[in-house]
Design a protein around this motif. Structure first.
Motif, PDB file in Angstrom:
ATOM      1  N   GLU A 196       6.533  -2.555 -17.015  1.00 43.24           N
ATOM      2  CA  GLU A 196       5.311  -3.040 -17.025  1.00 43.24           C
ATOM      3  C   GLU A 196       3.984  -2.251 -17.543  1.00 43.24           C
ATOM      4  O   GLU A 196       3.188  -2.651 -18.218  1.00 43.24           O
ATOM      5  N   PHE A 197       4.056  -1.368 -16.843  1.00 45.56           N
ATOM      6  CA  PHE A 197       3.102  -0.059 -17.068  1.00 45.56           C
ATOM      7  C   PHE A 197       3.194   0.427 -18.495  1.00 45.56           C
ATOM      8  O   PHE A 197       2.156   0.338 -19.127  1.00 45.56           O
TER       9      PHE A 197
ATOM     10  N   ASP B  76       4.291  -1.768 -20.947  1.00 48.41           N
ATOM     11  CA  ASP B  76       3.652  -2.769 -21.867  1.00 48.41           C
ATOM     12  C   ASP B  76       2.123  -2.774 -21.599  1.00 48.41           C
ATOM     13  O   ASP B  76       1.558  -3.050 -22.593  1.00 48.41           O
ATOM     14  N   TRP B  77       1.734  -2.684 -20.631  1.00 50.54           N
ATOM     15  CA  TRP B  77       0.205  -2.728 -20.340  1.00 50.54           C
ATOM     16  C   TRP B  77      -0.595  -1.479 -21.089  1.00 50.54           C
ATOM     17  O   TRP B  77      -1.582  -1.834 -21.693  1.00 50.54           O
TER      18      TRP B  77
ATOM     19  N   GLU C 288      -2.673  -3.559 -23.826  1.00 47.05           N
ATOM     20  CA  GLU C 288      -3.883  -3.627 -22.960  1.00 47.05           C
ATOM     21  C   GLU C 288      -5.090  -2.554 -23.728  1.00 47.05           C
ATOM     22  O   GLU C 288      -6.115  -2.558 -24.041  1.00 47.05           O
ATOM     23  N   ARG C 289      -4.403  -1.218 -23.559  1.00 51.92           N
ATOM     24  CA  ARG C 289      -4.948  -0.063 -23.818  1.00 51.92           C
ATOM     25  C   ARG C 289      -4.883   0.574 -25.189  1.00 51.92           C
ATOM     26  O   ARG C 289      -5.602   1.171 -25.653  1.00 51.92           O
TER      27      ARG C 289
ATOM     28  N   SER D 175      -5.189   5.986 -14.597  1.00 55.34           N
ATOM     29  CA  SER D 175      -4.695   4.982 -15.194  1.00 55.34           C
ATOM     30  C   SER D 175      -3.850   4.301 -14.537  1.00 55.34           C
ATOM     31  O   SER D 175      -3.624   3.035 -14.629  1.00 55.34           O
TER      32      SER D 175
ATOM     33  N   PHE E 192      -3.766   0.506 -13.111  1.00 56.96           N
ATOM     34  CA  PHE E 192      -2.585  -0.788 -13.323  1.00 56.96           C
ATOM     35  C   PHE E 192      -1.951  -1.203 -12.033  1.00 56.96           C
ATOM     36  O   PHE E 192      -1.886  -2.330 -11.820  1.00 56.96           O
TER      37      PHE E 192
ATOM     38  N   LEU F 245      -4.607  -3.485 -10.467  1.00 52.89           N
ATOM     39  CA  LEU F 245      -4.554  -4.933 -11.099  1.00 52.89           C
ATOM     40  C   LEU F 245      -3.335  -5.809 -10.997  1.00 52.89           C
ATOM     41  O   LEU F 245      -3.322  -6.968 -10.679  1.00 52.89           O
ATOM     42  N   ARG F 246      -2.337  -5.298 -10.716  1.00 48.46           N
ATOM     43  CA  ARG F 246      -0.979  -5.792 -10.429  1.00 48.46           C
ATOM     44  C   ARG F 246      -0.752  -6.338  -8.994  1.00 48.46           C
ATOM     45  O   ARG F 246       0.098  -6.853  -8.521  1.00 48.46           O
TER      46      ARG F 246
END
Length: 326
Positions: A77-78, A80-81, A85-86, A149, A153, A156-157
C-alpha cells in the motif's frame, strides 16, 4: 554474488520464465539443475535469500504463497500511495520502501507480531541514529524525508494514532557550508569544444553537454526529455522535475542547433518518444547515470578534473532560472 545472480537470469531465460516466476521453489530447482550440470561451488538456499528479498521489496516477485504478512500488505500500500498520490519515480519508491521495511522490521515487530501502533518518537530517533552513522550528511537528509513520508502514510491509514513525522529530527547540513568547486566559463567552453560533433555518439554527447551548460539541467531531467518537449515554434523546452512538476525554459540558439544536429543526423530510428536514446543495441531511452558518463568522458578529453559525478563539484558556474546543475 553478481555472478550467481547472472546465472539465475540466464537459467530463467532458457526455461522461458519471467522474473515474477522466481521464488523458493524456483530457486531450489535452479540449484538442482546447476548441480546436475556439474557446478560445484554453489550458494545454498540461504545464500539466495538476499536476491528474493530485494526483488520482493521492489515489487517484482510476489511474496510466498500463503505467507503474505501484514507487513508486506502495508508496504504494498505504501508503494501504491507513493506512486499514485505522490508521483514519485520507481527508483525513489524502491528507496523509500527499503527504508520502511528496515524500520518496521526493527521497531514495529515486537515478538514477531506487526504492531506499528506502538511506534514512538524515540524509536524513530534510535533508528535514524543507526542509519546516519553509515551515510553522508546528504544521504542522512534523505533518510529523514523517507521516515517522515512513511509516518505520514501510516497516520493517514490509521495505523498510528499520532503524527510522528514531526518527531523525526532534521539533519544538520547548512546551505553553503561547503561550497563545491565549480568549472570556470573558459573551462566549460573548452569542454564543449574538445568533443567530436560527428556520428551518433558525438552529436548526442554534444547536445547533452550543451543542455547542461546552458540550462543547468539535472541528469534525470535530461534523460526524461521527450521529443514533444521541445516547442520549436515558441522557442521553449519543457522540463519534467520531481513530483510531476513541469517547467518551461527558453531554448537558446546553440542548444537548439545542437538538438537539430542530433535529431537529424545522430538519433537512431526507434519507437520511443524519449529525446535521447542509446546508440548501441538494445536501443532505448538513456538512463540518468549515462549523462554522468558523458560528462566524465568530456572531462578526460579536455584534461580537466571530473565534475558532477561524485560530489566533486558542479558542472557549470552559471545557472538558468535559478536551477541548480545536477
Amino acid at each position: 554474488m553478481l555472478k550467481d545472480l547472472g546465472q539465475v537470469g540466464m537459467w530463467l531465460s532458457r526455461l522461458g520464465l519471467g522474473i515474477a516466476d522466481l521464488g523458493e521453489e524456483a530457486v531450489e530447482r535452479f540449484l538442482s539443475d546447476q548441480r546436475a550440470a556439474g557446478r560445484r561451488r554453489l550458494p545454498g538456499p540461504r545464500g539466495m535469500r538476499p536476491l528474493l528479498a530485494y526483488l520482493r521489496g521492489a515489487g517484482l516477485v510476489p511474496p510466498p504463497k500463503g505467507e503474505v504478512s501484514p507487513l508486506d500488505d502495508v508496504l504494498d500500500e505504501f508503494r501504491d500511495w507513493m506512486t499514485g498520490e505522490r508521483g514519485l519515480s520507481p527508483t525513489t519508491v524502491l528507496r523509500y520502501a527499503n527504508t520502511a521495511r528496515r524500520l518496521l522490521t526493527e521497531q514495529a515487530m515486537p515478538g514477531g507480531v506487526f504492531s506499528p501502533a506502538g511506534l514512538s518518537g524515540a524509536d524513530l530517533n534510535a533508528f535514524l541514529l543507526r542509519e546516519c552513522a553509515r551515510v553522508s550528511a546528504g544521504s542522512a537528509k534523505g533518510k529523514v524525508a523517507e521516515l517522515r513520508s512513511l509516518m505520514r502514510f501510516l497516520h493517514l491509514r490509521g495505523l498510528i494514532p499520532m503524527k510522528l513525522g514531526a518527531s523525526v529530527p532534521p539533519v544538520g547540513g547548512w546551505r553553503l557550508a561547503a561550497i563545491p568547486p565549480t568549472m570556470s566559463a573558459a573551462d566549460a567552453q573548452r569542454l564543449l569544444d574538445c568533443g567530436p560533433r560527428t556520428g551518433g555518439v558525438g552529436l548526442s554527447d554534444y547536445a547533452i553537454l550543451t543542455l547542461l551548460a546552458r540550462l543547468g539541467l539535472r541528469s534525470v531531467e535530461v534523460s526524461r526529455l521527450r521529443l514533444e518537449d521541445v516547442d520549436w515554434r515558441s522557442g521553449e523546452i519543457a522540463i519534467r522535475s520531481k513530483g510531476r512538476r513541469e517547467d518551461r525554459l527558453p531554448l537558446p540558439v546553440d542548444v537548439g542547433e545542437a538538438l537539430v544536429a542530433y535529431l537529424s543526423e545522430g538519433r537512431p530510428q526507434v519507437g520511443t518518444r524519449r529525446l535521447f536514446v542509446t546508440d548501441r543495441a538494445p536501443r532505448g531511452p538513456i538512463r540518468a547515470d549515462l549523462v554522468g558518463d558523458v560528462v566524465e568522458r568530456a572531462c578526460k578529453r579536455a584534461r580537466l578534473p571530473t565534475v558532477g559525478r561524485t560530489g566533486s563539484g558542479t558542472l557549470w558556474p552559471g545557472r538558468c532560472c535559478d536551477r541548480a546543475p545536477g
